[in-house]
Design an enzyme around this catalytic site. Sequence first.
Site, PDB file in Angstrom:
ATOM      1  N   ASP A   1     -31.300  42.508   7.312  1.00 32.62           N
ATOM      2  CA  ASP A   1     -30.693  41.852   6.166  1.00 32.62           C
ATOM      3  C   ASP A   1     -31.651  40.807   5.588  1.00 32.62           C
ATOM      4  O   ASP A   1     -32.531  40.292   6.286  1.00 32.62           O
ATOM      5  CB  ASP A   1     -29.387  41.170   6.570  1.00 32.62           C
ATOM      6  CG  ASP A   1     -28.352  42.159   7.081  1.00 32.62           C
ATOM      7  OD1 ASP A   1     -28.401  43.327   6.675  1.00 32.62           O
ATOM      8  OD2 ASP A   1     -27.495  41.743   7.898  1.00 32.62           O
ATOM      9  N   LYS A   2     -31.441  40.471   4.331  1.00 30.96           N
ATOM     10  CA  LYS A   2     -32.328  39.540   3.623  1.00 30.96           C
ATOM     11  C   LYS A   2     -32.550  38.245   4.405  1.00 30.96           C
ATOM     12  O   LYS A   2     -33.687  37.776   4.530  1.00 30.96           O
ATOM     13  CB  LYS A   2     -31.745  39.229   2.240  1.00 30.96           C
ATOM     14  CG  LYS A   2     -32.553  38.222   1.428  1.00 30.96           C
ATOM     15  CD  LYS A   2     -31.894  37.942   0.092  1.00 30.96           C
ATOM     16  CE  LYS A   2     -32.670  36.895  -0.704  1.00 30.96           C
ATOM     17  NZ  LYS A   2     -32.034  36.586  -2.004  1.00 30.96           N
TER      18      LYS A   2
END
Length: 325
Positions: A140-141
Amino acid sequence: MTTQSIELRHTFDEKVYGKRLDLALSEVFEEFSRSRIQDWVKQGYVKVNDEVVTSNKHKMSGFELVEVNAVIKVAGEWKAQAITLNIVHEDDDLLVINKPAGLVVHPGAGNQDGTMVNALLHHVPDLQKLPRAGIIHRLDKETTGLLVVAKTIAAHTSLVEQLQNRAFTREYDALVNRVMVSGSSIDAPIGRHPTKRTAMAVIPDGRRAITHYRVAEKFLDHTHLKLRLETGRTHQIRVHMSHLKFPIIGDPLYSGRYRVPTRITPELKEKLSGFKRQALHASLLGLKHPATDEYVEWRAPMPSDMQALRDELVANREYYSSQDA
C-alpha cells in the site's frame, strides 16, 4: 496499447472440490484480481483438463490441470521518471526495493506518474517489456518495506510461480493498538467492503486470506507484532488486525476511533496523534533466486518514524513502571 502474453498453469488437489472456477483460480493466482480472472474465463483464455471453460460458475471436481493463456497490458505507455529508489539488491535477474511511505507502487486512477513503476522504467528501461514493469507484488502507498521486481521474462515467470505456490517469505513489523496476549493465526476471507468503496473487509464470500502473527514486544496499551503472510490479499494485514480488534496504529481506514489510554505521557500522546499512516513495514523478504534456485532473503529495519514511535512506547512503559515501583 502494448500487450504481453502470459501463461499460467496449476494442478489442483481434492480440496478444490465443489468450488467455483473463478474462486479457485483467484486463490492460486493471487497476484491477479478476481475480476481480471473472471474476464479471462469469459474470453476463453482458460482451459480445464485441456478443454476451454467460459463459465466462472463451473464447479471444480479436484485434481484438474488448469491452464491460462491470456494477454495483458504491459508498461509500454508509462513514462520513465528520475525518482530515487532505495535499492537493497540488484543483479541480472531481479531488483529488491525498500519502498518508502507515500510512494505509490503502480500507476492508476489519480496516480499516472510519480510511482515506483515510473522510477523503475528510468532505472531499467527494458522493464517496459514485462507485465507491470516486472513488479510481482505490491505494498500500500503508506506501507514501507521490501518488494521484489523481475528484470527478465524468465525471472518473472519463476517469481510469479513462487508467489502462486505461497513460497515467498514475507514478514512485517506492525505497531497495533491494545495489548495482545499471544500470537496465533487468522484464516478469514477478505473482499470489498459492502458500503465503503475504498475499503476491504472480512466477508463470507471473500477470497481466502491467512495471516500468522506473534508478539514481539508488549507496551502498556499497544503491541509490536511480527506477521507473516500466507496469502496476499489487498490490505490483508490491516483488515485482519482490525477484525481481531487490534487495529494498526495510525491506519486511516481501519483503526476506528482512537481511545486515549489512561497512562500516557504527553510525549507519547503527541507522537500517536501525529502518526498519520499505518505503522506497518515489510521487514523481511525471502524467495528462491530464479537463476540459481537457491533460497535468499533480505531484511530492512523499521523506518525512522516507526522506530521513533516504538521508542516512545518503550519510554512510556518505563516511566509508568518506575511510578508503580
